[in-house]
Write a protein that holds these residues in place. Structure first.
Motif, PDB file in Angstrom:
ATOM      1  N   LYS A 285      36.594  49.084  53.972  1.00  0.00           N
ATOM      2  CA  LYS A 285      37.480  48.698  52.879  1.00  0.00           C
ATOM      3  C   LYS A 285      37.124  47.303  52.392  1.00  0.00           C
ATOM      4  CE  LYS A 285      41.060  47.066  56.134  1.00  0.00           C
ATOM      5  NZ  LYS A 285      42.474  47.211  56.558  1.00  0.00           N
ATOM      6  N   GLN A 286      37.440  47.050  51.124  1.00  0.00           N
ATOM      7  CA  GLN A 286      37.248  45.732  50.540  1.00  0.00           C
ATOM      8  C   GLN A 286      38.413  45.418  49.610  1.00  0.00           C
ATOM      9  OE1 GLN A 286      33.577  44.117  49.137  1.00  0.00           O
ATOM     10  NE2 GLN A 286      32.324  45.700  50.113  1.00  0.00           N
ATOM     11  N   HIS A 287      38.758  44.133  49.545  1.00  0.00           N
ATOM     12  CA  HIS A 287      39.829  43.669  48.667  1.00  0.00           C
ATOM     13  C   HIS A 287      39.239  42.641  47.709  1.00  0.00           C
ATOM     14  CE1 HIS A 287      44.179  41.899  48.273  1.00  0.00           C
ATOM     15  NE2 HIS A 287      43.737  42.437  47.157  1.00  0.00           N
ATOM     16  N   LEU A 288      39.165  43.007  46.423  1.00  0.00           N
ATOM     17  CA  LEU A 288      38.676  42.098  45.397  1.00  0.00           C
ATOM     18  C   LEU A 288      39.872  41.550  44.634  1.00  0.00           C
ATOM     19  CD1 LEU A 288      35.661  44.166  43.943  1.00  0.00           C
ATOM     20  CD2 LEU A 288      35.719  42.619  45.914  1.00  0.00           C
ATOM     21  N   ARG A 289      40.042  40.231  44.696  1.00  0.00           N
ATOM     22  CA  ARG A 289      41.181  39.591  44.041  1.00  0.00           C
ATOM     23  C   ARG A 289      40.710  38.829  42.809  1.00  0.00           C
ATOM     24  NH1 ARG A 289      44.239  36.234  48.584  1.00  0.00           N
ATOM     25  NH2 ARG A 289      45.382  35.580  46.708  1.00  0.00           N
ATOM     26  N   PHE A 290      41.549  38.878  41.764  1.00  0.00           N
ATOM     27  CA  PHE A 290      41.229  38.218  40.504  1.00  0.00           C
ATOM     28  C   PHE A 290      42.385  37.315  40.097  1.00  0.00           C
ATOM     29  CE2 PHE A 290      38.829  42.085  40.771  1.00  0.00           C
ATOM     30  CZ  PHE A 290      37.594  41.788  40.207  1.00  0.00           C
ATOM     31  N   ALA A 291      42.053  36.199  39.484  1.00  0.00           N
ATOM     32  CA  ALA A 291      43.093  35.341  38.919  1.00  0.00           C
ATOM     33  C   ALA A 291      43.668  36.017  37.677  1.00  0.00           C
ATOM     34  CB  ALA A 291      42.512  33.973  38.558  1.00  0.00           C
ATOM     35  N   GLY A 292      44.919  35.685  37.359  1.00  0.00           N
ATOM     36  CA  GLY A 292      45.528  36.213  36.152  1.00  0.00           C
ATOM     37  C   GLY A 292      46.417  37.407  36.421  1.00  0.00           C
ATOM     38  N   GLY A 293      46.732  38.117  35.323  1.00  0.00           N
ATOM     39  CA  GLY A 293      47.703  39.187  35.379  1.00  0.00           C
ATOM     40  C   GLY A 293      47.102  40.579  35.439  1.00  0.00           C
ATOM     41  N   HIS A 294      47.903  41.559  35.017  1.00  0.00           N
ATOM     42  CA  HIS A 294      47.580  42.970  35.194  1.00  0.00           C
ATOM     43  C   HIS A 294      46.317  43.394  34.450  1.00  0.00           C
ATOM     44  CE1 HIS A 294      48.891  46.863  36.670  1.00  0.00           C
ATOM     45  NE2 HIS A 294      48.769  47.400  35.476  1.00  0.00           N
ATOM     46  N   LEU A 295      46.003  42.750  33.348  1.00  0.00           N
ATOM     47  CA  LEU A 295      44.766  43.037  32.632  1.00  0.00           C
ATOM     48  C   LEU A 295      43.645  42.195  33.231  1.00  0.00           C
ATOM     49  CD1 LEU A 295      45.856  43.317  28.887  1.00  0.00           C
ATOM     50  CD2 LEU A 295      44.966  45.137  30.345  1.00  0.00           C
ATOM     51  N   LEU A 296      42.779  42.830  33.955  1.00  0.00           N
ATOM     52  CA  LEU A 296      41.716  42.115  34.643  1.00  0.00           C
ATOM     53  C   LEU A 296      40.633  41.668  33.662  1.00  0.00           C
ATOM     54  CD1 LEU A 296      41.139  44.246  37.880  1.00  0.00           C
ATOM     55  CD2 LEU A 296      42.650  42.280  37.549  1.00  0.00           C
ATOM     56  N   PRO A 297      39.885  40.615  34.014  1.00  0.00           N
ATOM     57  CA  PRO A 297      38.743  40.217  33.186  1.00  0.00           C
ATOM     58  C   PRO A 297      37.692  41.324  33.188  1.00  0.00           C
ATOM     59  CG  PRO A 297      38.738  39.037  35.266  1.00  0.00           C
ATOM     60  CD  PRO A 297      40.054  39.749  35.191  1.00  0.00           C
ATOM     61  N   ALA A 298      36.912  41.402  32.110  1.00  0.00           N
ATOM     62  CA  ALA A 298      35.961  42.499  31.950  1.00  0.00           C
ATOM     63  C   ALA A 298      34.922  42.553  33.059  1.00  0.00           C
ATOM     64  CB  ALA A 298      35.269  42.383  30.584  1.00  0.00           C
ATOM     65  N   ASP A 299      34.657  41.436  33.721  1.00  0.00           N
ATOM     66  CA  ASP A 299      33.598  41.441  34.728  1.00  0.00           C
ATOM     67  C   ASP A 299      33.995  42.162  36.016  1.00  0.00           C
ATOM     68  OD1 ASP A 299      35.353  39.612  35.826  1.00  0.00           O
ATOM     69  OD2 ASP A 299      33.894  37.989  36.017  1.00  0.00           O
ATOM     70  N   TYR A 300      35.244  42.639  36.111  1.00  0.00           N
ATOM     71  CA  TYR A 300      35.608  43.412  37.298  1.00  0.00           C
ATOM     72  C   TYR A 300      34.747  44.660  37.399  1.00  0.00           C
ATOM     73  CZ  TYR A 300      38.111  47.384  35.149  1.00  0.00           C
ATOM     74  OH  TYR A 300      38.426  48.533  34.458  1.00  0.00           O
TER      75      TYR A 300
END
Length: 311
Positions: A285-300
């Motif tokens: 398993k892996q957990h990728l966390r992003f700053a910001g809200g529900h709309l992730l940045p395109a680079d996800y």
């Protein structure tokens, strides 16, 4: 300016009345946790294959390598969707691994194919995730969830359903929408895993928001799913126990699970996301966390490349 005692008494009375009304609403309509055991969960997500699939399959569009289809689900409801191939199945040297793609609330399966739909941009970038899957040699299939896309209920739209859930505590329609969508995908799996151009041993599921929730639920009840990428999934508690992914964790033990979350997500807070990830029973398993809200940045999207490459 001094406030008279009479005014203070009136204000106190109004506040007391408001508190009383709030308590009354909570006792009558507020969602409350309930228990559901493994046997009941299994019963909820069980399905009987339709007697007649009534499959309608368009010829392959050679320019796009797509096929539109519809079929009858376990309860006779019509399911519509599209499958797209990375190459012409007629000339492919081996069957393709398959990605099952699930859209978010208020969206439709078209969000996996197009940058815009009906004048609105696909802000969740799921069409780019489809492009990545195709580049990695995967076929991609997506259907409309219940009450979405071509399957909208003209009597009760999704906004009304959510109002009834949060205001009047009517959880059954919301839970049924998700459970039956998962069951539709199980019927879909019955069909696609029999196709000679699909490698039934390499089935992945992904989804955005409600779709991420549904991807986890599907993998939790159907062993044909081998890997899940849940993108900002809605992670619920036991007030909606039948569709809370945490209650299907044992079924995810043999899956490779990637969880993509936002630290300021408006729908699932970061503490709940961390707790869910830590509770996942498998080691892969892996957990990728992003700053910001529900709309992730395109680079996800690019960050998911290795998830496709692993068998």
């Amino acid at each position: 300016m001094r406030i008279s005692k009479g005014v203070l008494k009136i204000m106190a009375s109004l506040l007391g009345l408001a508190a009383l009304m709030g308590a009354l609403w909570w006792s009558l309509f507020g969602l409350k946790p309930y228990e559901i055991d493994a046997r009941e969960l299994q019963r909820r997500y069980a399905y009987g294959p339709p007697h007649d699939l009534a499959l309608k399959l368009a010829p392959i569009d050679q320019a796009r390598l797509t096929q539109d289809f519809s079929f009858s689900s376990f309860d006779g409801a019509t399911v519509n969707g599209r499958i797209r191939y990375p190459a012409d199945p007629a000339t492919a040297g081996a069957p393709f691994p398959l990605l099952i793609a699930m859209h978010g609330m208020g969206r439709s399966h078209w969000r996996w194919w197009q940058a815009e739909y009906k004048g609105g941009k696909t802000r969740e970038h799921t069409h780019q995730l489809t492009a990545l899957a195709l580049q990695r040699g995967h076929a991609v299939v997506a259907i409309d969830a219940r009450r979405h896309g071509e399957r909208k209920d003209p009597k009760v739209n999704v906004e009304q359903l959510m109002d009834e859930l949060h205001i009047w505590g009517k959880r059954e329609p919301y839970e049924a929408m998700l459970v039956d969508t998962v069951r539709d995908h199980r019927v879909l799996l019955d069909w696609v895993t029999r196709l000679p151009q699909i490698d039934a041993r390499r089935i992945k599921a992904t989804g955005y928001s409600m779709g991420g929730q549904n991807a986890l639920l599907l993998a939790g009840v159907d062993e044909r799913i081998g890997a899940v990428a849940a993108i900002v999934p809605i992670l619920l508690d036991d007030k909606l126990a039948a569709v809370a992914a945490k209650n299907l964790l044992p079924g995810l033990a043999d899956n490779r699970v990637w969880l993509l979350t936002a630290d300021q997500d408006e729908y699932t807070d970061s503490a709940r996301s961390r707790g869910f990830f830590e509770a996942l029973p498998g080691a892969d398993k892996q957990h990728l966390r992003f700053a910001g809200g529900h709309l992730l940045p395109a680079d996800y999207v690019a960050r998911l490349g290795p998830w496709f490459d692993q068998r």
